[in-house]
Design a protein around this motif. Structure first.
Motif, PDB file in Angstrom:
ATOM      1  N   ALA A 231      11.183  87.060  -1.889  1.00 50.51           N
ATOM      2  CA  ALA A 231      10.780  88.468  -1.858  1.00 50.51           C
ATOM      3  C   ALA A 231      11.833  89.328  -1.172  1.00 50.51           C
ATOM      4  O   ALA A 231      12.146  90.437  -1.620  1.00 50.51           O
ATOM      5  CB  ALA A 231       9.438  88.605  -1.149  1.00 50.51           C
ATOM      6  N   ARG A 234      14.910  89.851  -3.431  1.00 50.33           N
ATOM      7  CA  ARG A 234      14.607  90.804  -4.499  1.00 50.33           C
ATOM      8  C   ARG A 234      14.552  92.225  -3.971  1.00 50.33           C
ATOM      9  O   ARG A 234      14.905  93.179  -4.665  1.00 50.33           O
ATOM     10  CB  ARG A 234      13.281  90.431  -5.163  1.00 50.33           C
ATOM     11  N   ALA A 235      14.092  92.394  -2.717  1.00 49.96           N
ATOM     12  CA  ALA A 235      13.908  93.732  -2.159  1.00 49.96           C
ATOM     13  C   ALA A 235      15.169  94.289  -1.505  1.00 49.96           C
ATOM     14  O   ALA A 235      15.155  95.416  -1.007  1.00 49.96           O
ATOM     15  CB  ALA A 235      12.769  93.715  -1.138  1.00 49.96           C
ATOM     16  N   VAL A 238      16.295  97.949  -2.082  1.00 47.45           N
ATOM     17  CA  VAL A 238      15.480  99.047  -1.538  1.00 47.45           C
ATOM     18  C   VAL A 238      15.379  98.985  -0.022  1.00 47.45           C
ATOM     19  O   VAL A 238      15.003  99.967   0.620  1.00 47.45           O
ATOM     20  CB  VAL A 238      14.059  99.033  -2.153  1.00 47.45           C
ATOM     21  N   THR A 239      15.709  97.846   0.581  1.00 44.67           N
ATOM     22  CA  THR A 239      15.609  97.722   2.045  1.00 44.67           C
ATOM     23  C   THR A 239      16.980  97.697   2.708  1.00 44.67           C
ATOM     24  O   THR A 239      17.076  97.446   3.911  1.00 44.67           O
ATOM     25  CB  THR A 239      14.840  96.437   2.422  1.00 44.67           C
ATOM     26  N   GLU A 263       5.498  88.453  -5.198  1.00 46.47           N
ATOM     27  CA  GLU A 263       5.336  89.800  -5.755  1.00 46.47           C
ATOM     28  C   GLU A 263       4.612  90.710  -4.766  1.00 46.47           C
ATOM     29  O   GLU A 263       4.967  91.879  -4.601  1.00 46.47           O
ATOM     30  CB  GLU A 263       4.551  89.718  -7.069  1.00 46.47           C
ATOM     31  N   TYR A 266       7.041  91.562  -1.929  1.00 45.15           N
ATOM     32  CA  TYR A 266       8.027  92.529  -2.429  1.00 45.15           C
ATOM     33  C   TYR A 266       7.440  93.937  -2.466  1.00 45.15           C
ATOM     34  O   TYR A 266       8.079  94.905  -2.045  1.00 45.15           O
ATOM     35  CB  TYR A 266       8.510  92.126  -3.821  1.00 45.15           C
ATOM     36  N   ASN A 267       6.212  94.070  -2.968  1.00 50.30           N
ATOM     37  CA  ASN A 267       5.565  95.384  -3.011  1.00 50.30           C
ATOM     38  C   ASN A 267       5.385  95.964  -1.618  1.00 50.30           C
ATOM     39  O   ASN A 267       5.569  97.167  -1.397  1.00 50.30           O
ATOM     40  CB  ASN A 267       4.208  95.285  -3.718  1.00 50.30           C
ATOM     41  N   LEU A 269       7.244  95.250   1.059  1.00 44.18           N
ATOM     42  CA  LEU A 269       8.575  95.627   1.547  1.00 44.18           C
ATOM     43  C   LEU A 269       9.041  96.935   0.911  1.00 44.18           C
ATOM     44  O   LEU A 269       9.624  97.801   1.578  1.00 44.18           O
ATOM     45  CB  LEU A 269       9.580  94.509   1.258  1.00 44.18           C
ATOM     46  N   GLU A 270       8.783  97.076  -0.382  1.00 45.69           N
ATOM     47  CA  GLU A 270       9.181  98.303  -1.081  1.00 45.69           C
ATOM     48  C   GLU A 270       8.454  99.507  -0.499  1.00 45.69           C
ATOM     49  O   GLU A 270       9.064 100.569  -0.271  1.00 45.69           O
ATOM     50  CB  GLU A 270       8.882  98.172  -2.573  1.00 45.69           C
TER      51      GLU A 270
END
Length: 367
Positions: A231, A234-235, A238-239, A263, A266-267, A269-270
């Protein structure tokens, strides 16, 4: 003979049969009982007949009771003396009992039928109101979806259209616009970013549809370390402007689908990156509890008000406005996935009173 007629005759037969059966039983104990006991027993039969079968069978039972009482239990035994005052009083008592109890029973049955009818009407009205409310909720959902599509999807399309038009004009379109390589790169960058936004919206809608269709699997054993690493990687886009702190404990295992939980993180973290300032810290922590495992994501943003902590998990609910706010599907998707894995998700105050902490609790794997 019709079924209704047979039932009526059966009620009359049972009423008279009960009187005869009680008479026989009382005769067997006639030496140990008095006339008052006999009268009370017959009154009980008449009352029961009126309660269960109605007035007319009770009247027949009262007449049969008077005859048996007179013949078997009032002197001279074995003879009928209807005209005697005590016989008339007994008959009157049985008859009045039959009429009053029958009317009360009939009234009670009418009230019961009326109550049942009212209940059916209320149930029908409730179902109609529920159906109407469901239609209203459906219309609200359609309206919210339409608003999201027209606002959040039209905005990137408008930017893409404007950028493409400008680039075409610079290549000899209707309006001649001169662009250097830096200008072209800027417009191409806008197209790339807005296309990514559109792709993200579509992926969010597809993910939500999968969650609502129950297509996620639960029950597999997964490593929390591997889930969080996937996660976080993938993030990273945006991080990147934030400080990430990760504490996953000691080789924790979770009983859930690894891809689905990744998932969710990730959401989270976003969202944390979206609603907290650049340079702030986003902390991910995992810890084992009794029979469960907790994963939390803590940011240093403005936090989530108490009155919105349940609503933020609903579809199309957003804390802010503007391009960065998205469709409001991230937390709705996260809740759907977590609940499908047999867990819970909630909002708490951030550490040291700053920001918000989203806490996910999932079943722990037995080692």
């Amino acid at each position: 003979m019709s079924l209704g007629r047979r039932k009526r005759l059966l009620r009359y037969g049972i009423s008279v049969g009960a009187v005869l059966a009680v008479s026989f039983a009382l005769l067997l104990a006639s030496e140990r009982i008095n006339q008052i006991t006999v009268a009370m027993a017959f009154l009980l039969i008449v009352l029961s007949s009126a309660t269960f079968f109605g007035r007319n069978p009770a009247l027949l039972a009262s007449f049969a009771a008077m005859l048996c009482f007179n013949y078997y239990f009032l002197p001279p035994i074995g003879e009928l003396h209807i005209a005697e005052p005590q016989n008339l009083i007994a008959w009157a008592a049985f008859t009045v009992t039959a009429i009053m109890a029958g009317e009360l029973s009939s009234y009670a049955r009418r009230r019961a039928r009326e109550a049942e009818r009212l209940y059916d009407e209320l149930q029908e009205a409730f179902e109609t109101a529920t159906h109407t409310e469901a239609l209203k909720q459906s219309e609200k959902l359609k309206s919210a979806l339409l608003d999201a599509v027209t606002h959040d999807l039209r905005t990137p399309l408008t930017s893409i259209k404007a950028s493409v038009t400008t680039l075409l004009d610079s290549e000899g379109g209707q309006r001649t616009i001169e662009l250097d390589s830096e200008g072209r790169a800027e417009f191409l960058s806008i197209i790339n970013e807005e296309t990514d936004r559109l792709n993200g919206f579509i992926e969010g809608m597809v993910a939500l549809a999968r969650v609502e269709a129950g297509s996620t699997d639960a029950g597999s054993i997964s490593s929390v370390d591997e889930i969080i690493v996937a996660a976080v990687e993938r993030a990273m886009p945006v991080t990147g402007a934030h400080i990430l702190k990760v504490d996953t404990g000691d080789q924790l295992m979770v009983k859930a689908d690894a891809g689905a939980v990744a998932e969710v993180i990730y959401n989270l973290l976003e969202n944390a990156a979206k609603y907290s300032p650049s340079g702030s810290t986003i902390a991910i922590n995992a810890a084992a509890n009794s029979g469960s495992l907790t994963i939390s994501v803590n940011d240093e943003g403005r936090g989530i008000p108490n009155d919105l902590r349940e609503r933020v998990f609903e579809k199309f609910v957003r804390l802010g406005e503007g391009p960065a706010s998205g469709l409001g599907l991230g937390l709705a998707i996260a809740r759907g996935i977590v609940e499908a894995q047999g867990g819970t998700i909630s909002v708490e105050d951030g550490e040291h009173g700053r920001g918000a902490k989203i806490v996910v609790e999932l079943p722990a794997a037995n080692r």
